[in-house]
Structures are given as C-alpha cells and as structure tokens.
Design a protein around this motif. Structure first.
Motif, PDB file in Angstrom:
ATOM      1  N   TRP A 243      58.283  84.737  -9.353  1.00  0.00           N
ATOM      2  CA  TRP A 243      57.781  84.231  -8.035  1.00  0.00           C
ATOM      3  C   TRP A 243      56.295  83.904  -7.827  1.00  0.00           C
ATOM      4  CZ3 TRP A 243      54.883  87.782  -5.843  1.00  0.00           C
ATOM      5  CH2 TRP A 243      55.328  89.257  -6.019  1.00  0.00           C
ATOM      6  N   CYS A 244      55.483  84.427  -8.735  1.00  0.00           N
ATOM      7  CA  CYS A 244      54.275  84.515  -8.624  1.00  0.00           C
ATOM      8  C   CYS A 244      53.588  83.249  -9.258  1.00  0.00           C
ATOM      9  CB  CYS A 244      53.611  85.938  -9.260  1.00  0.00           C
ATOM     10  SG  CYS A 244      51.658  86.002  -9.512  1.00  0.00           S
ATOM     11  N   LEU A 245      52.826  82.202  -8.397  1.00  0.00           N
ATOM     12  CA  LEU A 245      52.595  81.009  -8.911  1.00  0.00           C
ATOM     13  C   LEU A 245      51.104  81.330  -9.828  1.00  0.00           C
ATOM     14  CD1 LEU A 245      53.319  78.626  -6.051  1.00  0.00           C
ATOM     15  CD2 LEU A 245      54.673  79.025  -8.231  1.00  0.00           C
ATOM     16  N   PRO A 246      50.251  82.403  -9.332  1.00  0.00           N
ATOM     17  CA  PRO A 246      48.995  82.321 -10.014  1.00  0.00           C
ATOM     18  C   PRO A 246      49.283  83.068 -11.334  1.00  0.00           C
ATOM     19  CG  PRO A 246      48.673  83.203  -7.823  1.00  0.00           C
ATOM     20  CD  PRO A 246      50.192  82.856  -7.706  1.00  0.00           C
ATOM     21  N   CYS A 247      50.329  83.434 -11.439  1.00  0.00           N
ATOM     22  CA  CYS A 247      50.828  84.251 -12.819  1.00  0.00           C
ATOM     23  C   CYS A 247      50.823  83.197 -13.947  1.00  0.00           C
ATOM     24  CB  CYS A 247      52.054  85.230 -12.797  1.00  0.00           C
ATOM     25  SG  CYS A 247      51.725  86.501 -11.635  1.00  0.00           S
TER      26      CYS A 247
END
Length: 438
Positions: free
Chosen positions: A334-338
């Motif tokens: 769910w972590c877009l920056p990841c």
C-alpha cells in the motif's frame, strides 16, 4: 371542527390569487418528484456478484451507483454475509454507462463495470482482487471486457514509465544514459497515444470512446486535435448524449436533493472504510517513542537470529546472506513511495548480481496484496520475505529495529555489519559504485 376548517379554507382562497395557489401546488409536486427521482423507472440492468469466503466473512453491504452529469445515482444495495455469498443488484441506466460497485467494509472501493440497458452481468470478486479499484472481466458485458483489455495494456505502459523514471536519478551523472532514458519514455508516451487513438477510432462502445475523449489533454493532445477527434466521435455516435455534450456547449443542471444525499451516503461510508484501513496499515508504527527498543543489526549473531517466511511460505534465516553485501529494503504493497525504491532495488540486483543480495521485507498485513505486488512489479528474482506472522503481528526482531515509516533500508557488509541505513536514490548507487567499482 369540519365547519371551522371549511371556513378557514374559504377565507384563504378569497385572499390569495388563484395563480399563487397553483404556484404553491406545483412547487410542492415538483419537490416531491425530486425526492422520489427515478423511482418510476423500472430496472433495466442486473449485476450478480459472487464473493469468496474471506470477503463474506464480515457482514457488509455492496452498493451500486453511478454519476451522470452532476447527478449521483445510488441504484441498489445488497448485503453479503457468511450465509449469503452471492447477491444480485438491480438498477436503471438511460444508456451505456460506467457504474461502480462499492464494498462497505472489506473488499474493493470501486469495481468498474460498463453495462448497456438490458444486460445481465455476472462477476466474481475475491480478496485477491485487492481493495482499491478493480478492473475485471465478467460475463454479460462486452464493453466491460474491452475496457479491462484496454486498462491492462495501459497499466503495462505506466509501469514501464515508472521503472524508467526510477533509473533517471540512478544515472544522473551520465548525460548519455539520461538521454537514452528520456528517449525511451517518449516512445512509451507515444504508444499510450496510439492506444487511445485506436480506441477512439475502432471501439464499438460509446462509453469507452467518451472516457478517452475527456482525458485527451492529459496525454499531450493539442486543442485542435482534441476538437477534431471529438467531432469524429460525435459523427460515429450521434445519439449518445455524453459525447454530444463535448461537441455542443452544455450546461448541466445542479444536482438534485436526492443526488446530494446519495453523495453524502457513499462519501461517509468510504471515509469510514478508509479510516479503518488506515488504522490497520499503520498499527505497526503507532507505538509511543519511549516504547521502542532500537536494536540495529550490528553483528553476525544478531543477523543470524532473524528468521522470516518468504512468499512460498518457507522459513528463511537471514544468516544465509552473510558472505556478500546485503541490501534489506522494507516496504508494503500500500506504500506508493516504496514502488520507486523497489525498481531501484531490482536494478541494483541486476547490476551487481554476483556482489550483493537484495532482500525485500514486507511490513504489510495483507499477504495476498503482498504476493500480488511481487508479481505486478516482477520481483520474483529477489528475496521476498514478510515481517508479519499469521496473527498479523510484527516479528519481534524486526520490531526492535524501531522502524517508524517506510520506505526504509539497511546496507550490510559481508559480515553482517551496518554500512549505511535509510540511504536512497543516487546516494545509494554512488555508495555501491564506490564499493564495487574500485
């Protein structure tokens, strides 16, 4: 009593003009019609939804709704439960329209469907479909299936652009590589435009054509080209109102009372669902500062104590990575920056395969989304581990690292000692170049 009421009515009508009485009467009738808007239209579509045991494990509602101009139509809702995993929703659409299904507690926020009047759609939704927007093939709607094919092709092009963008700062010191990356991105952008043009000229579904017409300016089409394409589409589908509004200046009426109420209902449900999901996703980082015991990986013994499960449900000791440099990258689906860091980690592995291990550790509680993310981002060649056990609790060794946000990473030397941590982008690649290209 009846005589008194009759007398009051006579006095009222004598002192008020008849036109005023008619005006009041028709105002009341119009108001009642607004409150019961569309109730006179019989359903002309049906959508049968079959869910798996996970989505139906909680009692929740599925809502069917769509937007037309400024009006928001909440057509139907049905409840699923452990005893009722299959439901049918009914609605009315004036012409081919994009409609959405919303799961109130667990499951997708938007299942995109494009029915035509008279169609009976069947769709199966499972936990593997994820919790955001879902594009999935169905039976009973060719427009929906054509749009799913379009979206899959579009998503592949977007993923290629994201991957190339992640490499831009990796090669920021090389003008030649930078130029090659930009040229590749421009080629993909042109493929995106070709995909849209093909849909506009060859699709037999007016709703798909309309959907692309309203997004032309976002993908680099000039104003004169947009005007020409809209006129061509209007010639192909002269009786489809949404396309007509793009060619002829149209002022949409303000949303009626029922539309505003429907918007409030769905918006409130989505906010509630988002809040519950947010608490679940971030519960790993909610401990007060004084409750964290920071114990970085600083020795071979500490590293050997880490034992996590991989994406094949096998136990893996991190001590097996001793002997080579190891990049440990923490992320979640769910972590877009990841995502940007994932592509960088993949590039590092491909560039220094013989000199470094790349280990991706997921902190997400939804293991289905984690495994889907591995496939979607093509990370199968890397070490993929989960830091969350079957009880959705964070592994104690990982917890002692004191990670409060992601993305986060550690770079370890061949003996398990920390070389650097939370180092990203060009700084990370420069460090690796200094280690491996001496």
């Amino acid at each position: 009593m009846a005589d008194h009421l009759r007398m009051l009515f006579v006095l009222f009508t004598k002192n008020i003009k008849m036109t005023t009485v008619y005006h009041i009467f028709f105002t009341i009738i119009s108001f009642l019609c607004l409150l019961s808007f569309r109730s006179t239209y019989p359903p002309n579509i049906s959508i049968t939804v079959k869910t798996d045991s996970i989505l139906s494990s909680v009692r929740q509602k599925i809502y069917l709704y769509y937007l037309d101009g400024n009006d928001f139509f909440l057509e139907d809702s049905a409840e699923i439960s452990p005893q009722n995993t299959k439901v049918t929703l009914y609605g009315y659409i004036p012409y081919q329209k994009t409609v959405r299904l919303f799961f109130s507690q667990k499951g997708p926020n938007d299942v995109i469907l494009i029915p035509s009047p008279g169609e009976k759609i069947n769709i199966t939704i499972t936990e593997k479909d994820g919790g955001a927007r879902v594009y999935k093939k169905v039976t009973g709607s060719s427009a929906t299936n054509d749009y799913v094919d379009f979206w899959n092709d579009w998503e592949k092009l977007l993923a290629s652009i994201v991957r190339l963008n992640s490499l831009e700062y990796v090669y920021s010191n090389s003008v030649e590589y930078q130029r090659a990356i930009r040229d590749s991105i421009n080629i993909i952008q042109e493929k995106k435009r070709e995909l849209v043009i093909h849909t506009l000229k060859h699709s037999v579904h007016p709703e798909l054509v309309w959907g692309e017409l309203i997004s032309l300016s976002n993908i680099g089409f000039r104003e004169d080209s947009i005007k020409k394409l809209r006129q061509e589409a209007h010639t192909r589908f002269p009786d489809y109102p949404p396309i007509g509004t793009l060619v002829i200046d149209t002022v949409f009426p303000r949303a009626n009372i029922k539309s505003k109420r429907n918007i409030q209902i769905i918006s409130s449900l989505k906010r509630k669902k988002k809040l519950l999901k947010s608490k679940e996703q971030h519960n790993l980082f909610q401990k007060p500062e004084n409750q964290w015991t920071v114990c970085p990986i600083s020795s071979r013994t500490a590293l050997a104590n880490f034992c996590l499960s991989n994406n094949r449900e096998e136990s893996v000791l991190l001590s097996q990575f001793i002997g080579k440099y190891t990049l440990i990258d923490f992320w979640a689906s769910w972590c877009l920056p990841c995502v940007k860091e994932l592509y960088l980690a993949k590039h590092i592995y491909e560039r220094y395969t013989d000199k470094i291990n790349v280990c991706l550790i997921s902190l997400g509680t939804n293991k289905v989304n984690w495994k889907n993310g591995i496939k979607r981002h093509k990370l199968e060649d890397l070490y993929n581990l989960s830091a969350v056990n079957e009880q959705n609790q964070l592994d104690r060794d990982i917890e002692r690292l004191g990670i409060k946000s992601i993305p986060a990473n550690y770079l370890l030397d061949p003996y398990g000692n920390i070389v650097a941590y939370d180092i990203f982008g060009i700084k990370l690649t420069n460090l690796l170049d200094s280690l491996f290209l001496q």
